[in-house]
Design a protein around this motif. Structure first.
Motif, PDB file in Angstrom:
ATOM      1  N   MET A   4     149.626  40.777 -21.268  1.00  0.00           N
ATOM      2  CA  MET A   4     150.545  41.572 -20.463  1.00  0.00           C
ATOM      3  C   MET A   4     151.880  41.525 -21.201  1.00  0.00           C
ATOM      4  O   MET A   4     152.432  40.453 -21.436  1.00  0.00           O
ATOM      5  CB  MET A   4     150.701  41.008 -19.047  1.00  0.00           C
ATOM      6  CG  MET A   4     151.688  41.800 -18.206  1.00  0.00           C
ATOM      7  SD  MET A   4     151.693  41.376 -16.445  1.00  0.00           S
ATOM      8  CE  MET A   4     151.953  39.603 -16.464  1.00  0.00           C
ATOM      9  N   THR A   6     155.865  42.834 -21.481  1.00  0.00           N
ATOM     10  CA  THR A   6     156.980  43.342 -20.690  1.00  0.00           C
ATOM     11  C   THR A   6     158.260  43.173 -21.501  1.00  0.00           C
ATOM     12  O   THR A   6     158.417  42.185 -22.224  1.00  0.00           O
ATOM     13  CB  THR A   6     157.129  42.551 -19.370  1.00  0.00           C
ATOM     14  OG1 THR A   6     155.866  42.484 -18.720  1.00  0.00           O
ATOM     15  CG2 THR A   6     158.140  43.183 -18.446  1.00  0.00           C
ATOM     16  N   LYS A  59     145.202  42.174 -15.199  1.00  0.00           N
ATOM     17  CA  LYS A  59     145.519  43.191 -14.191  1.00  0.00           C
ATOM     18  C   LYS A  59     145.892  42.548 -12.857  1.00  0.00           C
ATOM     19  O   LYS A  59     146.819  42.999 -12.184  1.00  0.00           O
ATOM     20  CB  LYS A  59     144.341  44.144 -14.014  1.00  0.00           C
ATOM     21  CG  LYS A  59     144.129  45.046 -15.207  1.00  0.00           C
ATOM     22  CD  LYS A  59     142.869  45.899 -15.037  1.00  0.00           C
ATOM     23  CE  LYS A  59     142.564  46.681 -16.293  1.00  0.00           C
ATOM     24  NZ  LYS A  59     141.309  47.434 -16.172  1.00  0.00           N
ATOM     25  N   ARG A  62     149.363  41.210 -13.192  1.00  0.00           N
ATOM     26  CA  ARG A  62     150.331  42.319 -13.148  1.00  0.00           C
ATOM     27  C   ARG A  62     150.589  42.729 -11.703  1.00  0.00           C
ATOM     28  O   ARG A  62     151.735  42.939 -11.307  1.00  0.00           O
ATOM     29  CB  ARG A  62     149.797  43.501 -13.951  1.00  0.00           C
ATOM     30  CG  ARG A  62     150.746  44.685 -13.976  1.00  0.00           C
ATOM     31  CD  ARG A  62     150.126  45.843 -14.782  1.00  0.00           C
ATOM     32  NE  ARG A  62     151.095  46.894 -14.990  1.00  0.00           N
ATOM     33  CZ  ARG A  62     151.311  47.900 -14.145  1.00  0.00           C
ATOM     34  NH1 ARG A  62     150.621  47.981 -13.022  1.00  0.00           N
ATOM     35  NH2 ARG A  62     152.202  48.822 -14.418  1.00  0.00           N
ATOM     36  N   PRO A  80     155.440  46.087 -17.068  1.00  0.00           N
ATOM     37  CA  PRO A  80     154.338  45.241 -17.518  1.00  0.00           C
ATOM     38  C   PRO A  80     153.125  46.103 -17.862  1.00  0.00           C
ATOM     39  O   PRO A  80     152.656  46.887 -17.043  1.00  0.00           O
ATOM     40  CB  PRO A  80     154.055  44.351 -16.307  1.00  0.00           C
ATOM     41  CG  PRO A  80     155.311  44.377 -15.503  1.00  0.00           C
ATOM     42  CD  PRO A  80     155.917  45.715 -15.733  1.00  0.00           C
ATOM     43  N   ILE A  82     149.220  46.152 -19.733  1.00  0.00           N
ATOM     44  CA  ILE A  82     148.085  45.361 -20.200  1.00  0.00           C
ATOM     45  C   ILE A  82     147.609  45.955 -21.520  1.00  0.00           C
ATOM     46  O   ILE A  82     147.323  47.151 -21.608  1.00  0.00           O
ATOM     47  CB  ILE A  82     146.935  45.367 -19.163  1.00  0.00           C
ATOM     48  CG1 ILE A  82     147.444  44.953 -17.775  1.00  0.00           C
ATOM     49  CG2 ILE A  82     145.790  44.471 -19.634  1.00  0.00           C
ATOM     50  CD1 ILE A  82     148.152  43.622 -17.711  1.00  0.00           C
TER      51      ILE A  82
END
Length: 92
Positions: A4, A6, A59, A62, A80, A82
């Motif tokens: 993930m 960000t 997921k 997230r 964020p 994936i």
């Protein structure tokens, strides 16, 4: 590998980092590890890469992160996302 990714901008890195370390949303409870990066010219711009064993766990993390509201406290530069690692090459 699944990550993930960000990118955020914080007001004060050290204050933000202490909150990040506590992981209030539980976004990293299934994580295999993470890496933090700071922009050289703007050290309050932070890049976060959290590794997960599977896309499903990433997921779910997230969703916990988004539902928690913690991102409302920072300037989100990149939501964020994936991603899966495609290639990793090290140069000596």
């Amino acid at each position: 590998m699944t990550f993930m990714m960000t990118r955020i901008r914080v007001d004060d890195f050290d204050s933000w980092k202490s909150i990040f370390d506590g992981d209030p949303p539980g976004a990293r409870r299934a994580a295999a590890g993470h890496r933090l990066y700071r922009a050289v010219e703007d050290p309050n711009q932070v890049f976060i890469a959290v590794e997960f064993p599977s896309p499903e766990e990433a997921k779910a993390a997230r969703q916990r992160l988004l539902a928690s509201g913690v991102l409302d406290r920072v300037e989100v530069k990149s939501e964020p996302t994936i991603v899966e690692q495609v290639e990793s090459i090290a140069y000596a």
